[in-house]
Every structure is written in C-alpha cells, then in structure tokens.
Design a protein around this motif. Structure first.
Motif, PDB file in Angstrom:
ATOM      1  N   ILE A  11       0.248  27.836 -17.526  1.00 40.71           N
ATOM      2  CA  ILE A  11       1.679  27.715 -17.248  1.00 40.71           C
ATOM      3  C   ILE A  11       1.715  27.544 -15.672  1.00 40.71           C
ATOM      4  O   ILE A  11       2.817  26.711 -15.561  1.00 40.71           O
ATOM      5  N   ALA A  12       1.411  28.350 -14.888  1.00 36.53           N
ATOM      6  CA  ALA A  12       1.471  28.030 -13.510  1.00 36.53           C
ATOM      7  C   ALA A  12       1.142  26.679 -13.057  1.00 36.53           C
ATOM      8  O   ALA A  12       1.813  26.126 -12.196  1.00 36.53           O
ATOM      9  N   ASP A  13       0.011  26.165 -13.743  1.00 36.71           N
ATOM     10  CA  ASP A  13      -0.444  24.810 -13.350  1.00 36.71           C
ATOM     11  C   ASP A  13       0.737  23.816 -13.607  1.00 36.71           C
ATOM     12  O   ASP A  13       0.818  22.774 -12.981  1.00 36.71           O
ATOM     13  N   ILE A  14       1.232  24.021 -15.045  1.00 41.76           N
ATOM     14  CA  ILE A  14       2.323  23.324 -15.566  1.00 41.76           C
ATOM     15  C   ILE A  14       3.410  22.978 -14.451  1.00 41.76           C
ATOM     16  O   ILE A  14       4.192  21.879 -14.178  1.00 41.76           O
ATOM     17  N   LEU A  15       3.873  24.113 -14.036  1.00 42.12           N
ATOM     18  CA  LEU A  15       5.012  24.359 -13.284  1.00 42.12           C
ATOM     19  C   LEU A  15       4.773  23.601 -11.925  1.00 42.12           C
ATOM     20  O   LEU A  15       5.695  23.043 -11.219  1.00 42.12           O
ATOM     21  N   ARG A  16       3.611  24.128 -11.493  1.00 44.03           N
ATOM     22  CA  ARG A  16       3.294  23.561 -10.097  1.00 44.03           C
ATOM     23  C   ARG A  16       3.042  22.090  -9.962  1.00 44.03           C
ATOM     24  O   ARG A  16       3.360  21.670  -8.927  1.00 44.03           O
ATOM     25  N   ARG A  44      14.980  26.423  -7.030  1.00 40.01           N
ATOM     26  CA  ARG A  44      13.592  26.567  -6.832  1.00 40.01           C
ATOM     27  C   ARG A  44      12.946  25.390  -6.304  1.00 40.01           C
ATOM     28  O   ARG A  44      11.891  25.216  -6.121  1.00 40.01           O
ATOM     29  N   GLY A  45      13.742  24.306  -6.411  1.00 41.54           N
ATOM     30  CA  GLY A  45      13.348  22.944  -6.099  1.00 41.54           C
ATOM     31  C   GLY A  45      12.749  21.993  -7.346  1.00 41.54           C
ATOM     32  O   GLY A  45      12.465  20.971  -7.003  1.00 41.54           O
ATOM     33  N   TYR A  46      13.203  22.342  -8.494  1.00 47.46           N
ATOM     34  CA  TYR A  46      12.776  21.393  -9.698  1.00 47.46           C
ATOM     35  C   TYR A  46      14.077  20.561  -9.732  1.00 47.46           C
ATOM     36  O   TYR A  46      15.337  20.822  -9.543  1.00 47.46           O
ATOM     37  N   ARG A  47      13.695  19.367 -10.191  1.00 46.65           N
ATOM     38  CA  ARG A  47      14.640  18.394 -10.620  1.00 46.65           C
ATOM     39  C   ARG A  47      15.034  18.547 -12.052  1.00 46.65           C
ATOM     40  O   ARG A  47      14.269  18.348 -12.694  1.00 46.65           O
ATOM     41  N   ILE A  48      16.226  18.881 -12.178  1.00 44.58           N
ATOM     42  CA  ILE A  48      16.848  19.001 -13.453  1.00 44.58           C
ATOM     43  C   ILE A  48      17.701  17.892 -14.072  1.00 44.58           C
ATOM     44  O   ILE A  48      18.625  17.490 -13.221  1.00 44.58           O
ATOM     45  N   ALA A 136       4.726  33.405 -12.500  1.00 44.73           N
ATOM     46  CA  ALA A 136       3.178  32.574 -12.280  1.00 44.73           C
ATOM     47  C   ALA A 136       3.416  32.058 -10.735  1.00 44.73           C
ATOM     48  O   ALA A 136       2.349  32.033 -10.218  1.00 44.73           O
ATOM     49  N   LEU A 137       4.522  31.797 -10.309  1.00 42.11           N
ATOM     50  CA  LEU A 137       4.563  31.208  -8.967  1.00 42.11           C
ATOM     51  C   LEU A 137       5.315  32.085  -7.892  1.00 42.11           C
ATOM     52  O   LEU A 137       5.222  31.830  -6.784  1.00 42.11           O
TER      53      LEU A 137
END
Length: 140
Positions: A11-16, A44-48, A136-137
C-alpha cells in the motif's frame, strides 16, 4: 481463495507512486466524509479528480459525471459508494485502465474485487486511503 488486501508495504508503494486519484462519490458538501478525506489527501499533495454527476467543481477541481468522462489517465479509483454500486464502478475503472480500485472503509464488494483483479487492477477494500497514507507514509 479468499480476498486479501495488499500488505502495508505494498500500500505504501501504491501511494508513493500514485498518479491521479479519481474519487467516485466525492460530495461537494464539506461535512461529508468523502469531502474531508479527499481534501486531506489533496493537502498531502495528491491530485484528486472528483466524480460526481451533480457537481461542476469540487475542491477546486472540475467534477466529471463518470470515470469515462475524465480526459486524463487515472491511477487510483477511490470509491465512496455503497457496495451494490461497486461492481459497475470496477467495470468502468477497468475500461479506463486504472491500476487500483480502492473501496473506502466500510465498503466491501467481492464482485468488484474480482472484476478489478481479473482486469489486472489491484483491489483494496474496507480501508480508508487517508488513514493508510498516514500509517504507510507518515510525514513524508
């Protein structure tokens, strides 16, 4: 074989490596969980990318009536819809080439997970993306 979510490391890898996150069922009402979670992920910097046929814009982003209407690639499809609607969302996510189908906490659909997995997507169920990002992050 029973469904299992990816490990925390996966999951951490998916989110990273997350690209665009389309949020199906994102409410334009700030008091709704979908809005709060998506706003936090955006901070947190994600594009929604909102998917809500009843809204033109949410969180400063153009809202689309369906996944198929989004004119750019989608990496994660994050779902805030009741379980009975998730299989159709999974089919649409497969059609647009999404990599991950993420059903939010409290949402479980074995059918949607099977559709996702048979289409080459990773399926995650009954997990909050915001909580998983924090665990995870951490403070990344």
């Amino acid at each position: 074989m029973a469904f299992e979510n990816p490990t925390r490391e996966e999951i951490a890898d998916i989110l990273r490596n997350a690209g665009n996150i389309a949020v199906v069922g994102l409410s334009d009402r700030p008091d709704r969980t979908s809005h709060m979670v998506s706003a936090a992920m955006q901070m947190r910097g994600y594009r929604i990318i909102p998917v809500n046929p009843g809204a033109a814009e949410i969180l400063g982003e153009k809202s689309y009536p369906s996944l198929k209407d989004i004119p750019e690639p989608v990496h994660i499809v994050n779902v805030f819809r009741r379980s009975e609607y998730c299989a159709e969302v999974a089919r649409e996510a497969a059609e647009i080439g999404a990599k991950v189908l993420w059903l939010q906490q409290g949402i479980i659909s074995e059918e949607a997970a099977a559709i996702a997995e048979s289409s080459g997507m990773i399926a995650i169920m009954d997990r909050c993306i915001k909580v998983e990002d924090s665990i995870a992050l951490g403070g990344r």
